[in-house]
Write a protein that holds these residues in place. Structure first.
Motif, PDB file in Angstrom:
ATOM      1  N   UNK A  30       0.829  -1.194   0.000  1.00 14.11           N
ATOM      2  CA  UNK A  30       0.000   0.000   0.000  1.00 14.11           C
ATOM      3  C   UNK A  30       0.871   1.254   0.000  1.00 14.11           C
ATOM      4  N   UNK A  31       1.784   1.374  -0.978  1.00 10.15           N
ATOM      5  CA  UNK A  31       2.659   2.542  -1.000  1.00 10.15           C
ATOM      6  C   UNK A  31       1.863   3.827  -1.230  1.00 10.15           C
ATOM      7  N   UNK A  32       2.239   4.932  -0.592  1.00  9.39           N
ATOM      8  CA  UNK A  32       3.454   5.135   0.210  1.00  9.39           C
ATOM      9  C   UNK A  32       3.291   4.810   1.696  1.00  9.39           C
ATOM     10  N   UNK A  33       2.210   4.160   2.070  1.00  7.49           N
ATOM     11  CA  UNK A  33       1.954   3.883   3.483  1.00  7.49           C
ATOM     12  C   UNK A  33       2.708   2.644   3.974  1.00  7.49           C
ATOM     13  N   UNK A  83      -1.566  -2.858  10.240  1.00  3.90           N
ATOM     14  CA  UNK A  83      -1.595  -1.456   9.820  1.00  3.90           C
ATOM     15  C   UNK A  83      -1.539  -1.473   8.301  1.00  3.90           C
ATOM     16  N   UNK A  84      -2.097  -0.519   7.597  1.00  4.68           N
ATOM     17  CA  UNK A  84      -2.796   0.683   8.044  1.00  4.68           C
ATOM     18  C   UNK A  84      -4.292   0.424   7.830  1.00  4.68           C
ATOM     19  N   UNK A  85      -5.110   0.577   8.852  1.00  5.90           N
ATOM     20  CA  UNK A  85      -6.534   0.252   8.778  1.00  5.90           C
ATOM     21  C   UNK A  85      -7.359   1.504   9.048  1.00  5.90           C
ATOM     22  N   UNK A  86      -8.274   1.814   8.120  1.00  7.27           N
ATOM     23  CA  UNK A  86      -9.157   2.965   8.291  1.00  7.27           C
ATOM     24  C   UNK A  86     -10.231   2.635   9.317  1.00  7.27           C
ATOM     25  N   UNK A  87     -10.541   3.606  10.153  1.00 10.25           N
ATOM     26  CA  UNK A  87     -11.511   3.404  11.230  1.00 10.25           C
ATOM     27  C   UNK A  87     -12.902   3.835  10.767  1.00 10.25           C
ATOM     28  N   UNK A  88     -13.826   2.889  10.739  1.00  7.19           N
ATOM     29  CA  UNK A  88     -15.198   3.155  10.318  1.00  7.19           C
ATOM     30  C   UNK A  88     -16.157   2.573  11.346  1.00  7.19           C
ATOM     31  N   UNK A  89     -17.410   3.031  11.360  1.00 13.73           N
ATOM     32  CA  UNK A  89     -18.392   2.481  12.295  1.00 13.73           C
ATOM     33  C   UNK A  89     -18.573   0.973  12.135  1.00 13.73           C
ATOM     34  N   UNK A  90     -18.482   0.483  10.885  1.00 11.72           N
ATOM     35  CA  UNK A  90     -18.675  -0.943  10.631  1.00 11.72           C
ATOM     36  C   UNK A  90     -17.545  -1.779  11.220  1.00 11.72           C
ATOM     37  N   UNK A 102      -1.302   7.196  10.252  1.00 12.82           N
ATOM     38  CA  UNK A 102      -1.161   7.884   8.968  1.00 12.82           C
ATOM     39  C   UNK A 102      -2.486   8.459   8.509  1.00 12.82           C
ATOM     40  N   UNK A 103      -2.454   9.516   7.666  1.00 17.17           N
ATOM     41  CA  UNK A 103      -3.674  10.162   7.196  1.00 17.17           C
ATOM     42  C   UNK A 103      -4.321   9.401   6.042  1.00 17.17           C
ATOM     43  N   UNK A 104      -5.642   9.348   6.046  1.00 20.06           N
ATOM     44  CA  UNK A 104      -6.392   8.612   5.017  1.00 20.06           C
ATOM     45  C   UNK A 104      -7.212   9.588   4.180  1.00 20.06           C
ATOM     46  N   UNK A 105      -7.057   9.521   2.866  1.00 21.79           N
ATOM     47  CA  UNK A 105      -7.819  10.354   1.936  1.00 21.79           C
ATOM     48  C   UNK A 105      -8.347   9.461   0.819  1.00 21.79           C
ATOM     49  N   UNK A 106      -9.629   9.150   0.878  1.00 19.56           N
ATOM     50  CA  UNK A 106     -10.218   8.156  -0.012  1.00 19.56           C
ATOM     51  C   UNK A 106     -11.040   8.817  -1.119  1.00 19.56           C
ATOM     52  N   UNK A 107     -10.961   8.229  -2.313  1.00 17.66           N
ATOM     53  CA  UNK A 107     -11.724   8.787  -3.416  1.00 17.66           C
ATOM     54  C   UNK A 107     -11.687   7.914  -4.648  1.00 17.66           C
ATOM     55  N   UNK A 108     -12.095   8.502  -5.763  1.00 13.75           N
ATOM     56  CA  UNK A 108     -12.137   7.823  -7.058  1.00 13.75           C
ATOM     57  C   UNK A 108     -11.203   8.532  -8.028  1.00 13.75           C
ATOM     58  N   UNK A 208      -5.466   6.322   9.446  1.00 11.39           N
ATOM     59  CA  UNK A 208      -5.219   4.889   9.519  1.00 11.39           C
ATOM     60  C   UNK A 208      -4.741   4.541  10.923  1.00 11.39           C
ATOM     61  N   UNK A 209      -5.033   3.322  11.339  1.00 14.65           N
ATOM     62  CA  UNK A 209      -4.691   2.881  12.687  1.00 14.65           C
ATOM     63  C   UNK A 209      -3.933   1.560  12.673  1.00 14.65           C
ATOM     64  N   UNK A 210      -3.296   1.306  13.784  1.00 16.89           N
ATOM     65  CA  UNK A 210      -2.771  -0.010  14.110  1.00 16.89           C
ATOM     66  C   UNK A 210      -3.879  -0.722  14.881  1.00 16.89           C
ATOM     67  N   UNK A 211      -4.265  -1.909  14.433  1.00 21.69           N
ATOM     68  CA  UNK A 211      -5.383  -2.599  15.082  1.00 21.69           C
ATOM     69  C   UNK A 211      -4.999  -4.026  15.452  1.00 21.69           C
ATOM     70  N   UNK A 212      -5.762  -4.585  16.362  1.00 19.03           N
ATOM     71  CA  UNK A 212      -5.629  -5.993  16.714  1.00 19.03           C
ATOM     72  C   UNK A 212      -6.996  -6.517  17.112  1.00 19.03           C
ATOM     73  N   UNK A 213      -7.164  -7.829  17.030  1.00 17.42           N
ATOM     74  CA  UNK A 213      -8.456  -8.433  17.286  1.00 17.42           C
ATOM     75  C   UNK A 213      -8.854  -8.422  18.746  1.00 17.42           C
ATOM     76  N   UNK A 214     -10.084  -8.811  19.001  1.00 18.57           N
ATOM     77  CA  UNK A 214     -10.642  -8.770  20.351  1.00 18.57           C
ATOM     78  C   UNK A 214     -10.050  -9.839  21.261  1.00 18.57           C
TER      79      UNK A 214
END
Length: 255
Positions: A30-33, A83-90, A102-108, A208-214
């Protein structure tokens, strides 16, 4: 004799102690991340993690997987971090969240020569074939409204694959992180100026976040969170983000 046994015990304990400080991590290409360079994982997210934990005796064992595999591995595993995981309600209740990294900027993104592609609202997307990466944050977002809007999603396992498909005209639009699109185009030998951003998703412009499971050790997560919070409070993250966005400004070419 006592000294001999004491030394032997120390030799046994020390490797175990060191192993306990090694974090098992996964990420995707996932460059440059995040990406592999000279046999090691590099990128802005890896740099942040190294800067944050480098002074706290944590080491890293990082494996590069396709995003969907990394996502499931961290979500369902124990003491495995992604990493790098975007944080969403889902995703909120599926992980324990540490960061940001890291900063996330999503688009088309479309080819600049495709003047026929103009998107002003979600409903305009249905006229074009959109290339997504399985379980990517934009893929998840578009999948939720796919049936309602009649979207044509062409799902792939990797971002490089979708850039090649875009350049070959096999998809109309590349969906995902804007910085990644321009970076990959350049790395694959294309001219980034041939691309343009045709739509953005402000609700997904977070971090983006560093995440781990429950299942992961809550005490370990608590310690890593404490270290990260200190880094953010001291301004380290904001300073990094400003430098990063400035260096990648070409990704926001005029639509």
């Amino acid at each position: 004799m006592h000294r001999y046994f004491l030394s032997l015990i120390c030799l046994i304990i020390l490797p175990l102690t060191a192993a306990a400080k090694t974090l098992q991590m996964v990420t995707d290409d996932y460059p440059p991340y995040s990406y592999k360079k000279n046999g090691s994982i590099s990128g802005i997210c890896m740099d942040v993690i190294q800067n944050v934990f480098g002074e706290h005796d944590y080491d890293f064992n990082v494996l590069l997987y396709p995003f969907a595999r990394a996502y499931v591995t961290a979500r369902d595993g124990e003491n495995i971090f992604q990493f790098c995981v975007a944080r969403t309600p889902e995703r909120e209740e599926l992980f324990q969240w540490i960061g940001p990294v890291g900063p996330s900027y999503e688009g088309l993104v479309a080819l600049r020569k495709r003047a026929d592609i103009s998107i002003d609202a979600d409903s305009d997307m249905s006229a074009h074939t959109i290339g997504t990466v399985i379980e990517d944050v934009v893929d998840q977002h578009l999948s939720l409204i796919q049936e309602e809007l009649g979207l044509m999603l062409d799902k792939a396992s990797g971002y490089r694959q979708n850039i090649r498909k875009l350049m070959a005209g096999r998809i109309d639009i590349w969906a995902g992180n804007i910085f990644v699109a321009f970076q990959l185009a350049e790395e694959l030998g294309y001219d980034p100026e041939d691309l343009r951003v045709v739509y953005t998703f402000p609700d997904l412009h977070k971090d983006f976040y560093l995440v781990t499971g429950l299942k992961s050790d809550p005490d370990l997560v608590k310690d890593l969170t404490r270290i990260f919070d200190s880094y953010v409070e001291k301004g380290g993250y904001e300073e990094m983000k400003k430098r990063f966005i400035k260096s990648r400004a070409f990704g926001f070419s005029e639509q």
